[in-house]
Design an enzyme around this catalytic site. Structure first.
Site, mmCIF file in Angstrom:
data_model
loop_
_atom_site.group_PDB
_atom_site.id
_atom_site.type_symbol
_atom_site.label_atom_id
_atom_site.label_comp_id
_atom_site.label_asym_id
_atom_site.label_seq_id
_atom_site.Cartn_x
_atom_site.Cartn_y
_atom_site.Cartn_z
ATOM 1 N N GLN A 224 -4.889 -1.084 9.512
ATOM 2 C CA GLN A 224 -4.823 -2.411 8.889
ATOM 3 C C GLN A 224 -5.462 -3.459 9.811
ATOM 4 O O GLN A 224 -5.156 -3.527 11.002
ATOM 5 C CB GLN A 224 -3.356 -2.766 8.589
ATOM 6 C CG GLN A 224 -3.160 -4.075 7.849
ATOM 7 C CD GLN A 224 -3.722 -4.077 6.428
ATOM 8 O OE1 GLN A 224 -3.851 -3.050 5.782
ATOM 9 N NE2 GLN A 224 -4.070 -5.253 5.946
ATOM 10 N N ASP B 231 -11.291 3.263 3.752
ATOM 11 C CA ASP B 231 -11.734 1.880 3.597
ATOM 12 C C ASP B 231 -13.239 1.776 3.346
ATOM 13 O O ASP B 231 -13.728 0.719 2.953
ATOM 14 C CB ASP B 231 -11.416 1.092 4.875
ATOM 15 C CG ASP B 231 -10.066 0.390 4.829
ATOM 16 O OD1 ASP B 231 -9.729 -0.143 3.759
ATOM 17 O OD2 ASP B 231 -9.369 0.369 5.847
ATOM 18 N N LYS C 53 0.842 -1.205 0.000
ATOM 19 C CA LYS C 53 0.000 0.000 0.000
ATOM 20 C C LYS C 53 0.872 1.248 0.000
ATOM 21 O O LYS C 53 0.614 2.199 -0.741
ATOM 22 C CB LYS C 53 -0.941 -0.007 1.232
ATOM 23 C CG LYS C 53 -2.121 -0.962 1.080
ATOM 24 C CD LYS C 53 -2.943 -1.127 2.353
ATOM 25 C CE LYS C 53 -4.003 -2.213 2.146
ATOM 26 N NZ LYS C 53 -4.805 -2.495 3.340
#
Ligand code: GUN
Length: 284
Positions: free
Chosen positions: A97, A120, A53
């Site tokens: 995460q 997200d 990422k």
């Protein structure tokens, strides 16, 4: 034989297009777009995801801030990190995460992210907006699947779409996006009766169950579009939720594992970060 929808190629194309938009943003607003990523602990898979990422964030010209917190961090440690980023006007997106170590309250921590920085698309406010069809941040994986479907140029309106899996991250938002595209949507899960028959009626079949090679050729309609969201580590190596070599003989389009949905998820995370930054500037 099915056409392969390459997530590797499509994500590379989308990232190159995004690179241009990111540069334009910088010229217009005089600042860099910033994505903050928080990793707690040493889960090896999460470490790889976070590394990828960060690499992609920098590739498209955004600034990345990485916070590596130890496995034994307290709830307070993580909360303070999130809250500082929530307040920081230079931060456009915050990604925690998952999974977090077991002793931490995932829901409580995620809820500290302001909805406008939720890259997200996990927060209730953003999921709610998706339900009622308002512009919002959509979870990266289903958002990426929609781009893959779009790349086939096949109209989705009126198609029977079946999603296997009902997770908050993939199955549920996936079903909502397909519904928004005017598909007739069925969501299957572990308690579904006649799963095989339901799948065999799908024009678009999305497998997101996390069971290696669960979808076999007898569950697939001739000419269906088959999207494999699964990534399962097995003795044979990395396999999806679809028995690829059987199903590719029947499907019209299929996504591979690896090189399918996986790389699209990162591309959409960056797109979401860009969109969050743009919305923040427009609402400023
Ligand atoms: N862990 C596995 N996939 C994801 C994702 O898309 N977002 C976050 N935050 N954690 C994950």
């Amino acid at each position: 034989m099915a056409n392969i929808i390459s997530g590797k190629e499509l994500s590379a194309k989308l990232k190159d297009e995004l690179k241009i938009k990111v540069k334009e943003f910088e010229e217009t607003y005089g600042r860099k777009i910033t994505l903050a990523v928080i990793l707690v602990g040493e889960n090896p898979a999460s470490q790889v995801y976070v590394k990828n990422k960060i690499k992609s964030t920098e590739y498209v010209g955004m600034r990345s801030l990485a916070y590596y917190l130890p496995e034994n961090s307290t709830e307070k440690d993580v909360e303070e990190t999130v809250l500082a980023l929530a307040k920081d006007v230079n931060v456009d997106g915050i990604l925690v995460q998952l999974p977090l170590p077991k002793h931490l309250d995932e829901g409580k921590i995620l809820n500290l992210i302001p909805a406008e920085k939720d890259v997200d698309g996990f927060l209730a406010e953003n999921v709610g907006k998706l339900v009622i069809g308002e512009e919002t941040t959509v979870a990266c994986t289903p958002f990426g699947v929609m781009q893959m479907l779009k790349s086939t140029n096949i109209p989705l309106s009126g198609k029977n779409a079946v999603v296997i899996g009902r997770s908050n991250i993939v199955g549920k938002p996936m079903a909502l996006l397909l519904l928004q595209a005017n598909c007739t949507v069925t969501v299957c899960h572990s308690k579904t009766v006649n799963l095989k028959e339901i799948c065999a009626n799908a024009d678009v079949l999305v497998a997101a169950i996390g069971r290696p090679e669960f979808v076999t050729a007898d569950m697939v309609k001739e000419g269906a579009i088959v999207i494999d969201v699964g990534i399962n580590r097995t003795e044979k190596g990395l396999v999806g939720d679809v028995k690829f070599y059987e199903v590719e003989k029947k499907a019209s389009y299929i996504t591979p594992v690896p090189g399918g949905v996986g790389p699209m998820t990162i591309a959409m995370l960056l797109e979401n970060t860009y969109l969050c930054a743009l919305r923040r500037e427009k609402n400023a």
